[in-house]
Write a protein that holds these residues in place. Structure first.
Motif, PDB file in Angstrom:
ATOM      1  N   GLN A 391      -3.036   4.701   4.830  1.00  0.00           N
ATOM      2  CA  GLN A 391      -3.103   3.411   4.165  1.00  0.00           C
ATOM      3  C   GLN A 391      -2.597   2.261   5.017  1.00  0.00           C
ATOM      4  OE1 GLN A 391      -0.908   4.597   0.551  1.00  0.00           O
ATOM      5  NE2 GLN A 391      -2.726   4.009  -0.574  1.00  0.00           N
ATOM      6  N   VAL A 392      -3.089   1.059   4.680  1.00  0.00           N
ATOM      7  CA  VAL A 392      -2.524  -0.192   5.174  1.00  0.00           C
ATOM      8  C   VAL A 392      -2.165  -1.033   3.953  1.00  0.00           C
ATOM      9  CG1 VAL A 392      -3.785  -0.181   7.344  1.00  0.00           C
ATOM     10  CG2 VAL A 392      -4.813  -1.267   5.350  1.00  0.00           C
ATOM     11  N   PHE A 393      -1.201  -1.917   4.122  1.00  0.00           N
ATOM     12  CA  PHE A 393      -0.729  -2.729   3.006  1.00  0.00           C
ATOM     13  C   PHE A 393      -0.972  -4.197   3.342  1.00  0.00           C
ATOM     14  CE2 PHE A 393       1.641   1.198   3.012  1.00  0.00           C
ATOM     15  CZ  PHE A 393       1.565   1.597   1.686  1.00  0.00           C
ATOM     16  N   CYS A 394      -1.761  -4.878   2.505  1.00  0.00           N
ATOM     17  CA  CYS A 394      -2.090  -6.282   2.712  1.00  0.00           C
ATOM     18  C   CYS A 394      -1.657  -7.093   1.487  1.00  0.00           C
ATOM     19  CB  CYS A 394      -3.593  -6.451   2.967  1.00  0.00           C
ATOM     20  SG  CYS A 394      -4.182  -5.512   4.399  1.00  0.00           S
ATOM     21  N   ALA A 403      -2.773  -2.063  -1.588  1.00  0.00           N
ATOM     22  CA  ALA A 403      -2.806  -0.886  -0.713  1.00  0.00           C
ATOM     23  C   ALA A 403      -4.255  -0.459  -0.506  1.00  0.00           C
ATOM     24  CB  ALA A 403      -2.005   0.256  -1.329  1.00  0.00           C
ATOM     25  N   LEU A 404      -4.630  -0.264   0.752  1.00  0.00           N
ATOM     26  CA  LEU A 404      -6.011   0.081   1.103  1.00  0.00           C
ATOM     27  C   LEU A 404      -6.021   1.233   2.101  1.00  0.00           C
ATOM     28  CD1 LEU A 404      -7.276  -3.553   1.692  1.00  0.00           C
ATOM     29  CD2 LEU A 404      -7.988  -2.090  -0.203  1.00  0.00           C
ATOM     30  N   PRO A 405      -7.119   1.968   2.193  1.00  0.00           N
ATOM     31  CA  PRO A 405      -7.220   3.001   3.223  1.00  0.00           C
ATOM     32  C   PRO A 405      -7.251   2.381   4.618  1.00  0.00           C
ATOM     33  CG  PRO A 405      -8.870   3.322   1.507  1.00  0.00           C
ATOM     34  CD  PRO A 405      -8.283   1.967   1.302  1.00  0.00           C
ATOM     35  N   LYS A 406      -6.899   3.181   5.595  1.00  0.00           N
ATOM     36  CA  LYS A 406      -6.972   2.750   6.986  1.00  0.00           C
ATOM     37  C   LYS A 406      -8.395   2.301   7.318  1.00  0.00           C
ATOM     38  CE  LYS A 406      -6.164   4.500  11.661  1.00  0.00           C
ATOM     39  NZ  LYS A 406      -5.868   5.722  12.462  1.00  0.00           N
ATOM     40  N   ILE A 411     -13.893  -6.927   2.594  1.00  0.00           N
ATOM     41  CA  ILE A 411     -14.746  -6.583   1.444  1.00  0.00           C
ATOM     42  C   ILE A 411     -14.028  -5.559   0.568  1.00  0.00           C
ATOM     43  CG2 ILE A 411     -16.999  -5.717   0.720  1.00  0.00           C
ATOM     44  CD1 ILE A 411     -18.058  -6.495   3.494  1.00  0.00           C
ATOM     45  N   ASP A 412     -13.426  -4.546   1.196  1.00  0.00           N
ATOM     46  CA  ASP A 412     -12.630  -3.570   0.439  1.00  0.00           C
ATOM     47  C   ASP A 412     -11.494  -4.269  -0.297  1.00  0.00           C
ATOM     48  OD1 ASP A 412     -13.762  -0.883   1.275  1.00  0.00           O
ATOM     49  OD2 ASP A 412     -13.264  -1.685   3.236  1.00  0.00           O
ATOM     50  N   THR A 467     -13.604   2.076   1.040  1.00  0.00           N
ATOM     51  CA  THR A 467     -13.048   2.530  -0.234  1.00  0.00           C
ATOM     52  C   THR A 467     -14.156   2.977  -1.173  1.00  0.00           C
ATOM     53  OG1 THR A 467     -13.086   0.300  -1.179  1.00  0.00           O
ATOM     54  CG2 THR A 467     -11.067   0.983  -0.086  1.00  0.00           C
ATOM     55  N   GLY A 468     -13.847   3.986  -1.970  1.00  0.00           N
ATOM     56  CA  GLY A 468     -14.811   4.473  -2.952  1.00  0.00           C
ATOM     57  C   GLY A 468     -15.145   3.414  -3.979  1.00  0.00           C
ATOM     58  N   LYS A 469     -14.144   2.627  -4.404  1.00  0.00           N
ATOM     59  CA  LYS A 469     -14.388   1.600  -5.411  1.00  0.00           C
ATOM     60  C   LYS A 469     -15.394   0.577  -4.905  1.00  0.00           C
ATOM     61  CE  LYS A 469     -12.156  -1.904  -8.275  1.00  0.00           C
ATOM     62  NZ  LYS A 469     -10.905  -2.563  -8.672  1.00  0.00           N
TER      63      LYS A 469
END
Length: 735
Positions: A391-394, A403-406, A411-412, A467-469
């Motif tokens: 993860q990365v945190f923005c 919190a997002l995947p690496k 857009i994610d 991301t899946g979403k």
């Protein structure tokens, strides 16, 4: 094999007041039900639930969970029933055992849709009670430990499933030790050669470096003691083979190039001492840039907290350090299993997140979002994207943490904020600067999304996001846009067909015949007609079964290139036959890379300035020019000596048009061909040849050889044809 009394003693060590009667009753029931069943190893089957229960005692779980571990295979593999389990052990334990039964088998390789649906059941069961997953992970861990006794093909299938699903799930739940063991056990069957090689190198390295590791431990510990941190503990450890292999693959390094095979942990009493220890270490040794992460102030969503840093330490060795409190260490090792919710009477220090809603709510929300997927395969894909990445945190401009995947993009980020924000995203500012939407976000980035009310997410975004979403939302938006486009076309087709039959058309008349047409709703019917998946006559007959179409339909007659169409339905033209090579250009050669006097021909589907082109030498010494996209070129893959590097040599004074072939699917109605011809004429494009064939009641296929100046004019022509209300599809043809 573990004995009953040994299991009870293990539970009593960490929970002296455990319900021993429940454990004994569960053991006796499981023993009776499994009877003389054997495992593939030849051991009594009861050894498996006992070992699963033992694994859970290492996590210090409550006696109810241990009882579920003893019972987890009874409904699946014996005569036991849910009602019987409820009667003997209560509804809570019955629910857990049944939850495990529903997701007993996950077949990743051979039955992907079924496996995906079972994964959905697993995660939804976990959302209700995380103990389902804890027992399932322990079950898988023991199966992996005894996998040697299975057939080689089953070993590989189960190992791939473990690597793809169970190990990442253990990691996402914060159970790092279990994740590493699952990965290593799976790795040795998926890539046994690599496993054995790395294992051997690690053993050799361990023999050489055990003194060095002890020296680094002692020096770190002495440094902390000098600064008054008497209770600090330092421990070095060698990384696991799969972790080493993964890093070698991702960084394209050899084993000898790795500088961080060993990692060190510093355990202290509280949060303040974590930062104090960090300052002491950084003051003594130089840090490696961009290798510091603070997971104490920004915990991972599974509750993990630590300070991560890399230093050039004693003996000028590059050392990875993790600094954490002892409570944090317990969370890091056992994850959600270390949570107070599953350890009655135990609490954690205030510096560790201990509220189940904080630690586990992210998992529930993610599962709920994933469960909205349109089909099981998409659910499986989105789950892997959403749950199984670093993860990365923005931050939003207002300071909200996302919190997002690496490797996530703006857009994610937009879709993580809200689906509507993602759908209307047209740009982004990262740390105050306007950046491309393909930018990969880093920890600490502040992201501001620029929106437009008329934006529709392009389908190409699906290849950008991680991301899946986001991927699911883009697919839904794309399907909705396509459906809207085809719905308009389908409505006009149906309206015309009903009027021709003397009937009144409306959406309401379709509602009662959806089951006959195999569609979920009225809009699906209309869009299916627009896509030519359903004919207007089929819809008409579904609504009015007694209706008879009195028109005369003539089967296409393609003799000598002519097509006969039903009376009044359109026109037909001859498309000249080719010998496979057209447009002899002996006297006009707007190409570079050819010798003087060469005979040049263009392929039947043509090529235009702006295309990437290639020449193919023919047996008669002529050269045929093809666009690089032409599928015919694959026939020459094994003959590289026939390929000639050619380029266009066209200037602004060019007065020659070039042939290109275009295929369109148009409404089978009077005037459609006239509209197409008129539009082409307004674009200064010449129609050299045309062929029209009715392929369905509502559609005709039109193939045209056009003459254009260049690729730009061709693309403009295709775009303008797509805008015509009588045109369903337009595409350039390459053969």
């Amino acid at each position: 094999m573990m004995r009953q009394y040994e299991l009870v003693e293990r539970v009593q060590k960490y929970k002296p007041d455990a319900d021993v009667a429940l454990l004994n009753k569960a053991y006796v029931y499981a023993m009776q039900k499994h009877g003389r069943q054997k495992r593939a190893s030849g051991d009594p089957y009861i050894s498996h639930p006992l070992e699963v229960a033992a694994i859970l005692t290492d996590l210090h779980l409550d006696e109810s969970t241990i009882a579920v571990a003893l019972l987890h295979d009874t409904i699946e593999d014996t005569s036991a029933t849910r009602a019987e389990i409820d009667a003997f052990f209560g509804e809570e334990i019955g629910n857990l055992v049944e939850g495990l039964t529903k997701i007993k088998r996950l077949d990743l390789v051979s039955r992907k849709a079924q496996q995906a649906e079972n994964l959905r059941k697993l995660l939804l069961s976990v959302a209700d009670d995380v103990r389902v997953l804890l027992v399932k992970l322990a079950d898988r861990l023991h199966n992996m430990r005894t996998l040697y006794y299975m057939r080689p093909d089953k070993r590989r299938r189960i190992s791939e499933e473990t690597m793809d699903i169970y190990a990442p799930l253990a990691g996402r739940m914060g159970m790092q030790d279990m994740r590493e063991e699952l990965e290593d056990l799976a790795f040795q069957y998926i890539n046994s050669e690599a496993y054995q090689t790395i294992r051997g190198k690690l053993n050799d390295l361990s023999d050489q470096n055990h003194v060095l590791v002890k020296h680094i431990e002692d020096e770190l510990h002495a440094l902390l003691l000098e600064n008054g941190m008497d209770d600090a503990k330092v421990k070095g450890r060698q990384k696991k083979p799969y972790s080493i292999f993964n890093k070698m693959q991702s960084k394209s390094l050899s084993f000898e190039q790795l500088s961080d095979v060993y990692g060190f942990r510093i355990l202290v009493g509280d949060v303040a001492e974590c930062y104090r220890a960090l300052g002491i270490v950084h003051t003594r040794w130089r840090t490696v840039p961009d290798r510091f992460k603070d997971y104490i102030s920004n915990p991972k969503q599974n509750g993990y907290q630590s300070l991560h840093t890399t230093i050039v330490g004693p003996s000028r060795q590059r050392i990875e350090l993790q600094i954490r409190t002892r409570d944090m260490h317990e969370i890091a090792e056992y994850g959600i299993a270390a949570h107070a919710l599953y350890k009655e009477g135990r609490t954690h220090a205030g510096d560790v997140v201990s509220d189940e809603s904080s630690v586990f709510s992210w998992f529930r929300k993610t599962i709920e979002a994933l469960a909205e997927g349109d089909n099981p395969e998409e659910f499986l894909e989105h789950t892997k994207l959403e749950l199984f990445q670093d993860q990365v945190f923005c931050f939003t401009p207002k300071g909200k943490l996302i919190a997002l995947p690496k490797d996530a993009t703006p857009i994610d980020f937009a879709y993580a904020v809200h689906t509507n924000v993602g759908d209307t995203c047209v740009g982004a500012k990262v740390n105050g600067r306007t950046m491309p939407l393909v930018t990969r976000l880093n920890n600490g980035d502040e992201v501001e999304i620029i929106r437009s009310g008329i934006q529709v997410p392009p389908p190409a975004w699906e290849e950008i996001v991680v991301t899946g979403k986001a991927r699911a939302a883009i697919r839904r938006a794309t399907r909705a846009a396509i459906r809207k486009q085809y719905s308009g076309l389908g409505y006009r087709i149906l309206d015309r067909a009903f009027k021709r039959a003397g009937k009144e058309f409306s959406r309401e008349v379709l509602e009662t015949v959806l089951y006959r047409l195999g569609q979920k709703d009225v809009e699906d019917v209309i869009a299916a007609v627009g896509r030519n998946e359903l004919s207007s006559n089929d819809v008409l007959r579904a609504v009015y079964p007694d209706h008879k179409d009195e028109r005369v339909t003539v089967k296409p007659n393609t003799e000598e290139g002519w097509v006969s169409l039903p009376s009044g339905e359109g026109m037909a033209f001859r498309l000249p036959e080719h010998d496979g090579k057209i447009d002899d250009m002996r006297h006009f050669m707007p190409l570079r890379g050819l010798s003087e006097g060469a005979v040049v021909r263009f392929a039947p589907a043509g090529a235009v300035p702006g295309d990437r082109i290639v020449g193919i030498a023919e047996e008669d010494d002529s050269i045929t020019i093809y666009p690089i996209q032409s599928p015919i070129l694959q026939h020459f893959d094994d003959e590289p000596n026939r390929w000639i590097d050619v380029r266009w040599d066209i200037d602004s004074t060019n007065e020659k048009r070039f042939r290109v072939r275009v295929g369109t699917s148009v409404l089978n109605e009077p005037g459609a061909l006239a509209k197409i011809s008129e539009k082409i004429a307004t674009l200064d494009v010449n129609i050299r040849a045309i062929k029209m064939e009715v392929v369905a009641d509502d559609f005709a296929q039109v193939v045209m050889d056009l003459e254009v100046w260049d690729l730009r004019q061709l693309n403009q022509t295709i775009h303008q044809l797509k805008l015509l209300d009588c045109v369903a599809t337009v595409a350039r043809l390459f053969e």
